[in-house]
Design an enzyme around this catalytic site. Structure first.
Site, PDB file in Angstrom:
ATOM      1  N   LYS A 173      -0.241 -31.005 -24.047  1.00 20.75           N
ATOM      2  CA  LYS A 173      -1.187 -31.212 -25.207  1.00 20.75           C
ATOM      3  C   LYS A 173      -1.535 -29.978 -25.712  1.00 20.75           C
ATOM      4  O   LYS A 173      -2.527 -29.250 -25.166  1.00 20.75           O
ATOM      5  CB  LYS A 173      -2.181 -32.046 -25.000  1.00 20.75           C
ATOM      6  CG  LYS A 173      -3.026 -32.670 -26.062  1.00 20.75           C
ATOM      7  CD  LYS A 173      -4.316 -33.063 -25.780  1.00 20.75           C
ATOM      8  CE  LYS A 173      -5.307 -31.989 -26.582  1.00 20.75           C
ATOM      9  NZ  LYS A 173      -5.328 -31.276 -27.863  1.00 20.75           N
ATOM     10  N   GLY A 226      -9.557 -23.212 -22.031  1.00 18.12           N
ATOM     11  CA  GLY A 226     -10.316 -23.814 -23.228  1.00 18.12           C
ATOM     12  C   GLY A 226     -11.941 -23.777 -22.859  1.00 18.12           C
ATOM     13  O   GLY A 226     -12.304 -22.442 -22.156  1.00 18.12           O
ATOM     14  N   GLU A 248      -9.208 -22.534 -16.766  1.00 15.82           N
ATOM     15  CA  GLU A 248      -9.617 -21.343 -17.253  1.00 15.82           C
ATOM     16  C   GLU A 248     -10.651 -21.330 -18.471  1.00 15.82           C
ATOM     17  O   GLU A 248     -10.225 -21.844 -19.341  1.00 15.82           O
ATOM     18  CB  GLU A 248      -8.205 -20.394 -17.641  1.00 15.82           C
ATOM     19  CG  GLU A 248      -7.514 -19.773 -16.736  1.00 15.82           C
ATOM     20  CD  GLU A 248      -8.281 -19.192 -15.609  1.00 15.82           C
ATOM     21  OE1 GLU A 248      -9.199 -18.573 -15.890  1.00 15.82           O
ATOM     22  OE2 GLU A 248      -7.706 -18.967 -14.529  1.00 15.82           O
ATOM     23  N   CYS A 282     -10.581 -14.891 -24.484  1.00 15.97           N
ATOM     24  CA  CYS A 282     -11.599 -15.066 -23.879  1.00 15.97           C
ATOM     25  C   CYS A 282     -11.696 -13.854 -22.760  1.00 15.97           C
ATOM     26  O   CYS A 282     -12.871 -13.520 -22.069  1.00 15.97           O
ATOM     27  CB  CYS A 282     -11.063 -16.274 -22.552  1.00 15.97           C
ATOM     28  SG  CYS A 282      -9.388 -16.140 -22.090  1.00 15.97           S
ATOM     29  N   GLU A 380     -20.629 -17.273 -25.098  1.00 17.38           N
ATOM     30  CA  GLU A 380     -19.376 -16.755 -25.618  1.00 17.38           C
ATOM     31  C   GLU A 380     -19.207 -17.106 -26.978  1.00 17.38           C
ATOM     32  O   GLU A 380     -19.461 -18.190 -27.514  1.00 17.38           O
ATOM     33  CB  GLU A 380     -18.081 -17.335 -24.798  1.00 17.38           C
ATOM     34  CG  GLU A 380     -16.811 -16.847 -25.125  1.00 17.38           C
ATOM     35  CD  GLU A 380     -15.763 -17.416 -24.397  1.00 17.38           C
ATOM     36  OE1 GLU A 380     -15.734 -18.559 -24.271  1.00 17.38           O
ATOM     37  OE2 GLU A 380     -14.746 -16.719 -23.897  1.00 17.38           O
TER      38      GLU A 380
HETATM   39  P1  ADP Z   1     -11.669 -24.353 -27.887  1.00 17.48           P
HETATM   40  O1  ADP Z   1     -12.986 -24.008 -28.239  1.00 17.48           O
HETATM   41  O2  ADP Z   1     -10.602 -23.401 -27.771  1.00 17.48           O
HETATM   42  O3  ADP Z   1     -11.126 -25.343 -29.100  1.00 17.48           O
HETATM   43  P2  ADP Z   1     -11.950 -26.739 -26.232  1.00 17.48           P
HETATM   44  O4  ADP Z   1     -12.132 -26.926 -24.879  1.00 17.48           O
HETATM   45  O5  ADP Z   1     -12.548 -27.483 -27.449  1.00 17.48           O
HETATM   46  O6  ADP Z   1     -11.817 -25.240 -26.631  1.00 17.48           O
HETATM   47  O7  ADP Z   1     -10.057 -27.150 -26.409  1.00 17.48           O
HETATM   48  C1  ADP Z   1      -9.047 -26.690 -25.619  1.00 17.48           C
HETATM   49  C2  ADP Z   1      -8.393 -27.819 -25.279  1.00 17.48           C
HETATM   50  O8  ADP Z   1      -8.846 -28.692 -24.980  1.00 17.48           O
HETATM   51  C3  ADP Z   1      -7.751 -28.151 -26.669  1.00 17.48           C
HETATM   52  O9  ADP Z   1      -6.198 -28.526 -26.495  1.00 17.48           O
HETATM   53  C4  ADP Z   1      -8.475 -29.613 -26.935  1.00 17.48           C
HETATM   54  O10 ADP Z   1      -7.662 -30.550 -27.753  1.00 17.48           O
HETATM   55  C5  ADP Z   1      -8.781 -30.047 -25.487  1.00 17.48           C
HETATM   56  N1  ADP Z   1      -9.764 -30.979 -25.159  1.00 17.48           N
HETATM   57  C6  ADP Z   1     -10.739 -31.180 -26.080  1.00 17.48           C
HETATM   58  N2  ADP Z   1     -11.374 -32.213 -25.596  1.00 17.48           N
HETATM   59  C7  ADP Z   1     -10.834 -32.910 -24.384  1.00 17.48           C
HETATM   60  C8  ADP Z   1     -11.203 -33.600 -23.500  1.00 17.48           C
HETATM   61  N3  ADP Z   1     -12.045 -34.377 -23.408  1.00 17.48           N
HETATM   62  N4  ADP Z   1     -10.169 -33.831 -22.523  1.00 17.48           N
HETATM   63  C9  ADP Z   1      -8.947 -33.213 -22.391  1.00 17.48           C
HETATM   64  N5  ADP Z   1      -8.789 -32.117 -23.383  1.00 17.48           N
HETATM   65  C10 ADP Z   1      -9.573 -31.900 -24.267  1.00 17.48           C
END
Ligand code: ADP
Length: 481
Positions: A173, A226, A248, A282, A380
Site C-alpha cells: 500500500k 511513516g 521506520e 526522515c 519533526e
Molecule cells: P506521512 O506523514 O508520511 O504521510 P503517515 O504515517 O500518515 O505519514 O503515512 C505513511 C503511510 O501509512 C501511508 O501509506 C499512509 O496511507 C499509511 N497509513 C496511514 N494511516 C494508517 C493506518 N491506520 N494503518 C495503516 N497504514 C496507515
C-alpha cells in the site's frame, strides 16, 4: 480524458468504485492520472491472494526469484529518465534527485536479486554425539508493505525486494499522494515474471485499507515507514496476532558543526542535509548544533547559500529545491515557523513563493537563536526548515545532539579525528555521518534508528534478512535413512 490505473490483485487489474487524481505539487492544474481508491474489501482480497500464492513462491527456486528481481531492476534502470520525470511530477523532488532515486530503486532490486542466491544456513555439531544441527531461514510469510510519499520508488523497493528475494508474498500500500511510481514498480515486477498474487498493489487511504493490512490474522509481518503516530497505531493493531513489525518513523537529526570545521564543507553539508529533497526526509538535518567560535560565520554563510537556492518547478532545469508535497504539508511547515517565532526564534526565509504555475512553493527557512527545548527542535517538521542551536563547546554539542526522543541519523563537521571518533562512539543515533550530510545513505548497508525513530530489525543490505525470514533449527539423528 485522464487515464486510470487500477489496483493489482492476484496479478489482475482490479478497478475500484472511486478514483483519486494524482496532482503535481509544482503545478496543481496538472493531473497525472487517476488511481484506484481501494476499499477494505480490496485489501482483504489482496491478503487472500498473497496467502494463496505463498507456498508456491516460498518454495520457488532462488534462481527464479533472482531472475524476476534482476529483470525488474533492468527495466527500472532502463526507464530511469521517464520514471524520474514521473517521480518529480508526482512528488516534487528535482529531476536529478528523482532520477537518482529511480536508479537507486533499480540497484536495490538488483542487490536483493543477488541476495536470493545467498540465503545460506548454518550447520553445527550437536552437543549429543553424532547428531547434526542445522539452522535455516524460511520466509516470514505474507507481508504488508506500507510506505510514505517522500521516496515513492526507493522505499517500496527496499521493502519489496528483500521480501520477494526471501520467498515472502506481499500486499503493498503506497502513500495516497504518490501512486504513480508505485503502480509502475508493481507492474514492472508483474511483467518481469512474478507469479499471480505474489505482489499485490492496493492503493487507497491508510484509514480504509490500513486496518486490514495490519490487523489481519493472515498477515505475518508489516514493514512500515511513516509518522510516529501511525507507526504506534500499527504496533497496537498488530499485537493481537503477534504480527512481526518493522517500523521506520521520524527523525530530529542533529548536525554538529565544530569551531575547527572547514566552513565551506559545513555550509554545503548543512544545506544539502537540511534542504535537499525540500527537507522532506526522515534523515534531514533539522537541528544544526553549532559551537560558539564558528556560529556567526556559519549562520551568515548558510543564510546566503540558502537564499541563493533556486526554488521552482521540480522539472525545470536548474531548480535546486522543488515544492512542498501538498497544501496541508505546507501549512504544517508554516505553523511550525509561527510557533518558532512565538517561542523566540528568528526566522530567516520561509516565505511562500509565487511561481508561474500554482504550486506549493516555500523558501528554505532557517530559525536562528533557538534552544533545544523549543518545539521546532522537538517535533519533526518534515519540510525545508532547520534550526540553529548555539552551544559553548563539543561536550555541550554532543549532549544536545543526543537530547531527543528520536535517534535516526546524526552528523558532525570537524577536522579533528579525535572529535569525530568520540562523536561516532557516543552519538545515540542509528546512523552517524562524519563530514557528510545526515541524509543520503547507501543501499547495501543497514538503515534504521533508535528510540522513537525505529522499531524492529534493521532495513536494507544483508541485515534485511532478519525481518523477512524466520529461523528454523533442525536436528538430524545419526544414521537417519
Ligand atoms: P506521512 O506523514 O508520511 O504521510 P503517515 O504515517 O500518515 O505519514 O503515512 C505513511 C503511510 O501509512 C501511508 O501509506 C499512509 O496511507 C499509511 N497509513 C496511514 N494511516 C494508517 C493506518 N491506520 N494503518 C495503516 N497504514 C496507515
Amino acid at each position: 480524458m485522464t487515464s486510470r490505473r487500477s489496483n493489482i490483485i492476484g496479478g489482475r487489474d482490479v478497478a475500484s468504485e472511486q478514483w483519486t487524481p494524482n496532482v503535481n505539487p509544482s503545478d496543481t492544474s496538472d493531473v497525472i492520472a487517476e488511481y484506484a481508491h481501494g476499499s477494505s474489501s480490496d485489501a482483504e482480497e489482496a491478503v487472500g491472494a498473497a496467502r494463496d500464492a505463498l507456498s508456491g513462491w516460498a518454495f520457488a527456486s532462488p534462481q527464479q526469484r533472482a531472475d524476476v528481481l534482476d529483470r525488474g531492476a533492468n527495466e527500472v534502470i532502463r526507464r530511469a529518465d521517464e520514471l524520474g520525470e514521473l517521480l518529480a511530477r508526482e512528488e516534487g523532488k528535482t529531476l536529478p534527485e528523482a532520477r537518482g532515486e529511480v536508479l537507486r530503486a533499480g540497484q536495490i532490486l538488483k542487490y536483493h536479486g543477488g541476495q536470493a542466491l545467498r540465503n545460506a544456513g548454518e550447520i553445527i555439531d550437536s552437543v549429543r554425539p553424532g547428531l547434526e544441527v542445522t539452522m535455516t531461514r524460511e520466509p516470514l510469510g505474507v507481508v504488508s508493505v506500507i510506505t510514505p510519499w517522500n521516496f515513492p520508488i526507493a522505499i517500496p523497493a527496499w521493502k519489496i525486494a528483500p521480501a520477494l528475494a526471501y520467498g515472502n508474498t506481499v500486499v503493498f500500500k503506497p502513500a495516497e499522494l504518490v501512486p504513480g511510481c508505485a503502480w509502475e514498480q508493481a507492474d514492472i515486477l508483474r511483467r518481469a515474471g512474478l507469479p499471480e498474487g505474489v505482489l499485490n498493489l492496493v492503493m487507497g487511504t491508510g484509514r480504509e485499507v490500513g486496518p486490514v493490512l495490519t490487523g489481519s490474522a493472515d498477515v505475518d509481518g508489516v514493514s512500515f515507514t511513516g509518522s510516529v503516530t501511525t507507526g504506534e497505531g500499527i504496533l497496537a493493531t498488530t499485537t493481537p496476532h503477534r504480527t512481526r513489525v518493522q517500523l521506520e518513523m521520524g527523525g530530529k537529526n542533529p548536525l554538529v558543526v565544530l569551531d575547527d570545521a572547514d566552513l565551506d564543507v559545513a555550509v554545503d553539508v548543512a544545506l544539502q542535509g537540511a534542504f535537499g529533497a525540500t527537507g522532506q526526509r526522515c534523515t534531514a538535518s533539522s537541528r544544526l548544533v553549532v559551537t560558539d567560535g564558528i556560529h556567526d560565520r556559519f549562520v551568515a554563510a548558510l543564510t546566503d547559500a540558502m537564499q541563493a537556492w533556486r526554488v521552482g518547478d521540480a522539472r525545470d532545469d536548474g531548480t535546486q529545491m522543488g515544492p512542498v508535497v501538498n497544501a496541508s504539508q505546507l501549512e504544517q511547515d508554516e505553523r511550525y515557523l509561527a510557533v518558532a517565532r512565538d517561542e523566540g526564534g528568528e526566522v530567516r526565509g520561509g516565505e511562500r513563493l509565487k511561481r508561474p504555475t500554482a504550486g506549493h512553493y516555500l523558501a528554505p527557512a532557517l530559525v536562528v537563536g533557538t534552544t533545544n527545548t523549543m518545539t521546532v527542535n522537538r517535533d519533526e517538521v518534515f519540510g525545508p526548515v532547520a534550526a540553529v542551536i548555539r552551544v559553548a563547546d563539543f561536550e555541550e554539542a554532543l549532549a544536545v545532539a543526543n537530547d531527543t526522543e528520536f535517534g535516526l541519523s546524526s552528523g558532525i563537521v570537524t577536522r579533528s579525528l579525535a572529535a569525530a571518533s568520540h562523536f561516532r562512539r557516543h552519538s545515540t543515533a542509528g546512523m552517524v555521518m562524519v563530514n557528510v550530510p545526515t541524509a543520503g545513505v547507501d543501499y547495501h548497508v543497514p538503515f534504521g534508528g533508535r528510540r522513537a525513530s525505529s522499531c524492529g530489525p534493521r532495513e536494507q543490505g544483508s541485515y534485511a534478512r532478519d525481518f523477512f525470514t524466520v529461523v528454523k533449527t533442525s536436528y538430524v539423528a545419526p544414521g537417519s535413512p
